[in-house]
Motif scaffolding. Sequence first.
Motif, PDB file in Angstrom:
ATOM      1  N   SER A  59       0.842  -1.129  -0.094  1.00 49.13           N
ATOM      2  CA  SER A  59      -0.145   0.014  -0.104  1.00 49.13           C
ATOM      3  C   SER A  59       0.995   1.247  -0.096  1.00 49.13           C
ATOM      4  O   SER A  59       0.569   2.142  -0.765  1.00 49.13           O
ATOM      5  N   THR A  60       2.035   1.491   0.936  1.00 43.51           N
ATOM      6  CA  THR A  60       3.013   2.374   0.990  1.00 43.51           C
ATOM      7  C   THR A  60       3.460   2.586  -0.559  1.00 43.51           C
ATOM      8  O   THR A  60       3.688   3.573  -1.070  1.00 43.51           O
ATOM      9  N   SER A  61       4.116   1.670  -1.050  1.00 46.20           N
ATOM     10  CA  SER A  61       4.903   1.724  -2.038  1.00 46.20           C
ATOM     11  C   SER A  61       3.651   2.017  -3.343  1.00 46.20           C
ATOM     12  O   SER A  61       4.093   2.642  -4.199  1.00 46.20           O
ATOM     13  N   SER A  62       2.408   1.558  -3.203  1.00 43.39           N
ATOM     14  CA  SER A  62       1.666   1.959  -4.364  1.00 43.39           C
ATOM     15  C   SER A  62       1.268   3.406  -4.095  1.00 43.39           C
ATOM     16  O   SER A  62       0.991   3.974  -5.233  1.00 43.39           O
ATOM     17  N   ASN A  63       1.226   3.732  -2.933  1.00 40.25           N
ATOM     18  CA  ASN A  63       0.609   5.170  -2.605  1.00 40.25           C
ATOM     19  C   ASN A  63       1.842   6.199  -3.264  1.00 40.25           C
ATOM     20  O   ASN A  63       1.650   7.187  -3.690  1.00 40.25           O
ATOM     21  N   GLU A  64       3.169   5.518  -2.822  1.00 38.31           N
ATOM     22  CA  GLU A  64       4.169   6.471  -3.177  1.00 38.31           C
ATOM     23  C   GLU A  64       4.101   6.589  -4.873  1.00 38.31           C
ATOM     24  O   GLU A  64       4.617   7.655  -5.687  1.00 38.31           O
ATOM     25  N   SER A  65       4.030   5.484  -5.566  1.00 33.08           N
ATOM     26  CA  SER A  65       3.993   5.447  -7.145  1.00 33.08           C
ATOM     27  C   SER A  65       3.076   6.325  -7.561  1.00 33.08           C
ATOM     28  O   SER A  65       3.143   6.959  -8.548  1.00 33.08           O
ATOM     29  N   SER A  66       1.700   6.105  -6.848  1.00 35.64           N
ATOM     30  CA  SER A  66       0.540   7.134  -7.547  1.00 35.64           C
ATOM     31  C   SER A  66       0.822   8.360  -7.309  1.00 35.64           C
ATOM     32  O   SER A  66       0.713   9.179  -7.893  1.00 35.64           O
ATOM     33  N   SER A  67       1.735   8.815  -6.275  1.00 34.94           N
ATOM     34  CA  SER A  67       1.854  10.237  -5.866  1.00 34.94           C
ATOM     35  C   SER A  67       3.005  10.544  -6.996  1.00 34.94           C
ATOM     36  O   SER A  67       2.840  11.825  -7.311  1.00 34.94           O
ATOM     37  N   LYS A  68       3.867   9.855  -7.092  1.00 36.73           N
ATOM     38  CA  LYS A  68       4.727  10.244  -7.955  1.00 36.73           C
ATOM     39  C   LYS A  68       4.324  10.540  -9.448  1.00 36.73           C
ATOM     40  O   LYS A  68       4.709  11.446 -10.325  1.00 36.73           O
ATOM     41  N   TYR A  69       3.400   9.624  -9.787  1.00 42.76           N
ATOM     42  CA  TYR A  69       2.652   9.947 -11.079  1.00 42.76           C
ATOM     43  C   TYR A  69       1.963  10.930 -11.483  1.00 42.76           C
ATOM     44  O   TYR A  69       2.225  11.607 -12.156  1.00 42.76           O
TER      45      TYR A  69
END
Length: 75
Positions: free
Chosen positions: A6-16
């Motif tokens: 979840s954290t890594s997914s949130n970071e990825s979507s934030s970066k996107y």
Amino acid sequence: MTNRFSTSSNESSSKYFAAEENRGRRLLEMHRRLKVLQAKRFHLRNELESLERYATSLDSQIKGLESYQQMIFDR
């Protein structure tokens, strides 16, 4: 483990979304610059047309005076 994903997914979507926002800002800035350049081009074209008319008029006046002087000297 779910939290890690979840954290890594949130970071990825934030970066996107941050990258998309940057692209959007760049695009808006490019549009703004294009409008500024188009306005300058319009102004310069009008100024150039005025200069062309003035130069043509001045050239005509010079030729007229030269013709007049030539007529006077030929008498």
